[in-house]
Design an enzyme around this catalytic site. Structure first.
Site, PDB file in Angstrom:
ATOM      1  N   SER A   1     149.645  35.606  42.684  1.00 45.73           N
ATOM      2  CA  SER A   1     150.729  35.016  41.890  1.00 45.73           C
ATOM      3  C   SER A   1     152.062  35.713  42.093  1.00 45.73           C
ATOM      4  O   SER A   1     152.110  36.927  42.311  1.00 45.73           O
ATOM      5  CB  SER A   1     150.388  35.096  40.403  1.00 45.73           C
ATOM      6  OG  SER A   1     149.185  34.425  40.136  1.00 45.73           O
TER       7      SER A   1
ATOM      8  N   HIS B   1     148.713  33.444  32.585  1.00 45.46           N
ATOM      9  CA  HIS B   1     147.354  33.823  32.977  1.00 45.46           C
ATOM     10  C   HIS B   1     146.680  34.720  31.948  1.00 45.46           C
ATOM     11  O   HIS B   1     145.483  34.592  31.690  1.00 45.46           O
ATOM     12  CB  HIS B   1     147.367  34.491  34.356  1.00 45.46           C
ATOM     13  CG  HIS B   1     147.700  33.541  35.468  1.00 45.46           C
ATOM     14  ND1 HIS B   1     146.905  32.484  35.800  1.00 45.46           N
ATOM     15  CD2 HIS B   1     148.769  33.475  36.303  1.00 45.46           C
ATOM     16  CE1 HIS B   1     147.446  31.797  36.807  1.00 45.46           C
ATOM     17  NE2 HIS B   1     148.594  32.391  37.138  1.00 45.46           N
TER      18      HIS B   1
END
Lengths: 477, 477
Positions: B340, B443
């Site tokens: 990410s 997340h």
């Protein structure tokens, strides 16, 4: 339409509570065989089981961490169906009563709200900025109020809805709730049911449903559901099913992504030259014309597969979408009609005739015209002095095995009054402003009109019992 | 997560209002060309147009007959996008203010409610029957209250949701609302937005969405959407797209039945031996291992296609479902991780460094350890007496074209403090209890953990600008 009405229309039997329970967990229904023969043991076993499910329900509502939530929802939804009918009833009442809203909190907010002063709001431009400021307090409190007015069990419903298999579970659970409410009218459970129904209406909005053209190429697991749930004109065998999915026929179902492979509701359509007069032409005769010559789409059956979705009017939207699809596919088709049963006609007529017989002759409403009465008495061979026409009619209609349909004399004598009274029943008999007949109410509410009554349109046992074999065409648009 | 956060995460640009308008009805944006050059004419034309759309909006809310309703909804949703930006703003404010709830009616119900006496409810069995009776009054009033607390515009939302194309329209309309709210904070419009958002969350619950495995066999019209909306690692050409859908890769999207052929959100997955350290291995290298040897599913991109669904957390459910599907398909895969971006790191760091420079040296927080400071000053060739380490670092990081990454001296000297500060940024920097970084917050809220920071993982212009090229692996379960 009321719930009972829709369940009549959809002709799905309310599944009784017990079979589900015995199927899912046979141990729960016969604990004797497992734990010896001490009824004390049985009691404590079922009691323990109940407490486990109750605890998992509590967790499913109250815990916040996403990890354990799935486990709690699984434990609850599996455990629920392992309970006995009586324990499920106990659990549902507990859910309705103990996971209701917090009335103290609601009252507190109400008092705050009443203390606010409404903005003058005379609409002048200068006010609007000031109003926005005042209103934001309203917006905040109204939002909090909306939230406080949600019962705690809403959390369970919402969480189950986003949980795999949860929507189907909620539908099954609601079938249980409806069964209980048919036996006893508990206010708290009725409030829960009406809340759950509103949720289901939202979740099952037509925007969330997929229209599926069901064909012979579909998986057997889907087709078997069509056979199982078609209850208007039961499907007798595979050849019958294949014909209904074959040339000149269509079958459409509404599928929800969360309940794959199982239409929530489906409709059967015949493509015809003219609006059919008898169910025989639709069900048993070979299509007399090629599809491309069809100018009429005839809806001859609509069946719901989920007793727990009673009152969620999916049928209306299904018909609307099917009309759109067919119109687009086959531009020659310009008539959309049904060939529908009249499930309440005979019940209504027989009770009218019976009550006329009991009542004083002075106040008795004569349902028959004089000439109909004469014809009936003549045809039946009774003596006019001893009997009146309504008595004769009642006797004929309630005679065993519907003998009258085999008599060349009786059939024409009955036809005139039956057709006339059936028209009156459909058009004029109302209950709370709605058509008394559930199927009539369904189609009329959807915007259809009554087209034509058809004599001897359904000679099956069921057709004769419900409506003396009469069927009706409702016309859409 | 706040709306801005999610829109950063999803990296979808808020579509400006004007392009939509000009696309749908070019006449509305350039009335001059049509109606001569009298500005009086233009004004009355746009004014008339506005009034038409306003009237259709009013009809769509207030009429009850189902026949005309579809026409009104069509007229409104087509008319809306033919309006100018300013007229749409005017219309939306009108909707928020004039179709609000009836506060007089709410007050009336509140007073009734406060007059009710709460049942004693001490839980004893004898009371329960009596309670049910008292409570039914509460249930009725609470139901009425819930109803009265719904603003009138809810009718429009509900009706559009069940209207073909309506859900997509609502999503586009909400994108407009969000654009307006970014410019000015109007309380009534914010209340409308929060109401609409709640509705969208319900309608787009994961139970209503279908998980679709997007492959090269999908229609080009769907694949073109993937190219258009993939914004984390833009797709440069068809070969790039084909690789992302090819061997060793997966792409999954959430589709809603009412918005066919257009995933609302999609995620790209690489099947790997180990958790990838750089985006290079994922995007450009050929899969080094056969699929059957993969033990890690790496999520390297998640993109939303609907700016109007900002704040509706579809990503969380998508990841959860994709994990379930992959786990089932490929039992050898036991690691689920992301690679990410860290979109907020450099913004945070540069502002920290800049404010340290401005502040008094006594109170200045030194972000660097003494040895890091020494290394940096040595590597940069500056004099230690004139500069402190933070100044040097700020200068290096803001130098044009990221020169530092090409220097064998500077890169290692920056690596240690950058990696350390990045870990601190992700783990410890919070805003209202949530991770400051929007992607980290997404997340971590979904239940993932921070796995590993990767140096020089994304050397693209964007990667260097956002996070000095650092990327992070979040680990699921």
């Amino acid at each position: 339409m009321n719930k009972k009405g829709l369940s009549v229309l959809m002709r799905t039997k309310m599944r009784p509570l017990s079979p589900v329970s015995s199927k899912v967990n046979p141990m729960a229904t016969s604990p004797q065989e497992r734990s010896g023969n001490s009824s004390q043991n049985d009691l404590s076993y079922t009691q323990r089981k109940f407490e486990q499910v109750r605890d998992s329900m509590h967790s499913a509502i109250s815990i916040s961490k996403s990890e354990n939530l799935d486990d709690a929802l699984d434990a609850f939804s599996e455990g629920y169906f392992s309970l006995s009918v009586e324990d499920r009833r106990k659990l549902l009442l507990m859910l309705a009563r103990e996971y209701d809203l917090n009335r103290m909190q609601v009252r507190e907010l109400l008092k705050q709200y009443l203390n606010l002063e409404l903005p003058s709001g005379d609409g002048s431009k200068d006010d609007s900025q000031e109003d926005e400021g005042t209103l934001s307090t309203f917006y905040r409190l109204e939002r909090n109020l909306r939230h406080a007015l949600k019962p705690s069990y809403e959390v369970l419903f919402e969480r189950l809805n986003t949980h795999p298999g949860g929507l189907k579970f909620l539908s099954n659970m609601r079938a249980d709730i409806l069964s209980i409410l048919m036996e006893e009218n508990v206010a708290s459970l009725r409030a829960l049911d009406s809340y759950l129904k509103e949720k289901l209406v939202t979740w099952l909005s037509p925007a969330n449903l997929e229209l599926h053209n069901i064909t012979w190429d579909d998986p057997a697991s889907l087709l078997e559901k069509i056979v199982a749930y078609e209850a208007v004109h039961p499907i007798s065998n595979l050849i019958d099913l294949k014909r209904r999915l074959g040339v000149g026929r269509r079958c459409f179902g509404y599928l929800h992504p969360a309940i794959p492979g199982e239409p929530l509701i489906f409709i059967e359509v015949a493509l015809m030259k003219d609006v059919a007069k008898t169910i025989q032409e639709v069900l048993w005769d070979d299509p007399p014309i090629p599809e491309c010559e069809a100018t009429c789409a005839l809806f001859y059956s609509i069946s719901s597969t989920q007793p727990g979705l009673s009152g969620v009017n999916l049928g209306k939207f299904l018909i609307k979408r099917v009309i759109d699809v067919v119109r687009k596919d086959m531009p020659l088709i310009c008539t959309f009609a049904t060939l529908s049963p009249i499930p309440g006609f005979m019940t209504w007529l027989l009770s009218k005739l019976a009550s006329a017989e009991r009542s004083d002759s002075t106040f008795r409403e004569n349902l028959l015209k004089p000439e109909e009465e004469v014809d009936l008495i003549n045809a039946s061979g009774e003596s006019a002095s001893e009997n009146n026409g309504m008595e004769v009619m009642l006797n004929l209609l309630t005679s065993p095995n519907y003998e009258w349909i085999h008599s060349d004399k009786l059939t024409p004598a009955l036809k005139t009054p039956l057709m006339r009274l059936c028209a009156r029943y459909l058009l004029r008999e109302k209950k709370r402003g709605k058509a008394l007949d559930s199927v009539a109410n369904f189609h009329l509410q959807n915007g259809a009109m009554i087209g034509r009554l058809n004599w001897m349109a359904d000679r099956s046992e069921k057709g004769l019992k419900q409506s003396a074999g009469i069927m009706v065409n409702y016309i859409y648009r």
